[in-house]
Write a protein that holds these residues in place. Structure first.
Motif, mmCIF file in Angstrom:
data_model
loop_
_atom_site.group_PDB
_atom_site.id
_atom_site.type_symbol
_atom_site.label_atom_id
_atom_site.label_comp_id
_atom_site.label_asym_id
_atom_site.label_seq_id
_atom_site.Cartn_x
_atom_site.Cartn_y
_atom_site.Cartn_z
ATOM 1 N N SER A 20 0.830 -1.202 0.000
ATOM 2 C CA SER A 20 0.000 0.000 0.000
ATOM 3 C C SER A 20 0.870 1.260 0.000
ATOM 4 O O SER A 20 0.400 2.328 -0.361
ATOM 5 C CB SER A 20 -0.957 0.007 1.191
ATOM 6 N N LYS A 22 3.191 3.552 -1.712
ATOM 7 C CA LYS A 22 3.430 3.831 -3.129
ATOM 8 C C LYS A 22 4.900 3.677 -3.524
ATOM 9 O O LYS A 22 5.210 3.154 -4.581
ATOM 10 C CB LYS A 22 2.957 5.254 -3.448
ATOM 11 N N THR A 23 5.800 4.103 -2.679
ATOM 12 C CA THR A 23 7.232 4.035 -2.972
ATOM 13 C C THR A 23 7.694 2.587 -3.080
ATOM 14 O O THR A 23 8.424 2.227 -4.003
ATOM 15 C CB THR A 23 8.042 4.771 -1.880
ATOM 16 N N ARG A 25 5.773 -0.061 -3.677
ATOM 17 C CA ARG A 25 5.104 -0.668 -4.830
ATOM 18 C C ARG A 25 5.793 -0.265 -6.129
ATOM 19 O O ARG A 25 6.076 -1.098 -6.980
ATOM 20 C CB ARG A 25 3.630 -0.269 -4.843
ATOM 21 N N ARG A 26 6.109 1.012 -6.287
ATOM 22 C CA ARG A 26 6.772 1.476 -7.509
ATOM 23 C C ARG A 26 8.168 0.883 -7.647
ATOM 24 O O ARG A 26 8.585 0.511 -8.732
ATOM 25 C CB ARG A 26 6.851 2.996 -7.522
#
Length: 193
Positions: A20, A22-23, A25-26
């Protein structure tokens, strides 16, 4: 307690929490797709060599032992990378094993492609590229649609990966693409015959 001990106790809830972010996941997606791109480039180079260098095509047919060694190597590395978390998480061993696997798989796909016509192989590569690109864009735009993307991103699913499992994720997507390519190549061949 070292970092790997923490990941051995990794569970689905932790995966959902980490993904969850974002960093994280990216970063995960960036690693997976960079590895996947490298694998596909190596594979395309092998296929091109087998299609356009007659001596390589001839050698692969005259010396089937090389094909068999690559096939055995592929299976050994798939088993090692999928069954032993420590191997696929320990850098640089994980990258080396994935690289050797890709070389073996490239040889196999090049050898298989050499039995088909150049136009059939190029058409299969083009169709596979369009499908994979479209599905990737679709998977990034929609939550949890494609199974392997679901598995990579975790969530409430039974099978999920930790952010440290980028080697396994790249291997899984690569094998999906290889199977898609071989299926399309066979369809094109059957439709031409």
């Amino acid at each position: 307690m070292n970092r790997n001990d923490n990941y051995e106790r990794f569970n689905e809830n932790e995966s959902a929490i980490l993904f969850s972010d974002k960093t994280i996941r990216r970063g995960f997606i960036r690693k997976v797709y960079a590895l996947l791109l490298a694998q596909l480039i190596v594979t395309c180079i092998f296929i091109t060599i087998f299609l356009y260098v007659p001596e390589v095509k001839l050698a692969s047919r005259q010396y089937p032992g090389i094909y068999i060694a690559a096939l055995v190597g592929t299976f050994v590395l798939i088993i090692a990378l999928t069954c032993f978390e420590g191997l696929r998480r320990k850098w640089p061993l994980n990258i080396i094993m994935l690289g050797v696997f890709t070389l073996f798989e490239g040889w196999l796909l090049g050898s298989i492609s050499s039995y088909y016509g150049k136009d059939e192989v190029l058409m299969a590569v083009g169709i596979t590229t369009i499908i994979v690109f479209s599905l990737s864009i679709f998977a990034f735009q929609t939550k949890y649609i494609i199974f392997d993307t679901q598995m990579m991103m975790g969530g409430d699913k039974k099978y999920s990966l930790s952010p440290e499992e980028y080697i396994f994720a790249a291997l899984t997507l690569y094998l999906d693409i290889v199977n898609l390519f071989l299926y399309i190549l066979q369809l094109i061949n059957h439709s031409n015959n």
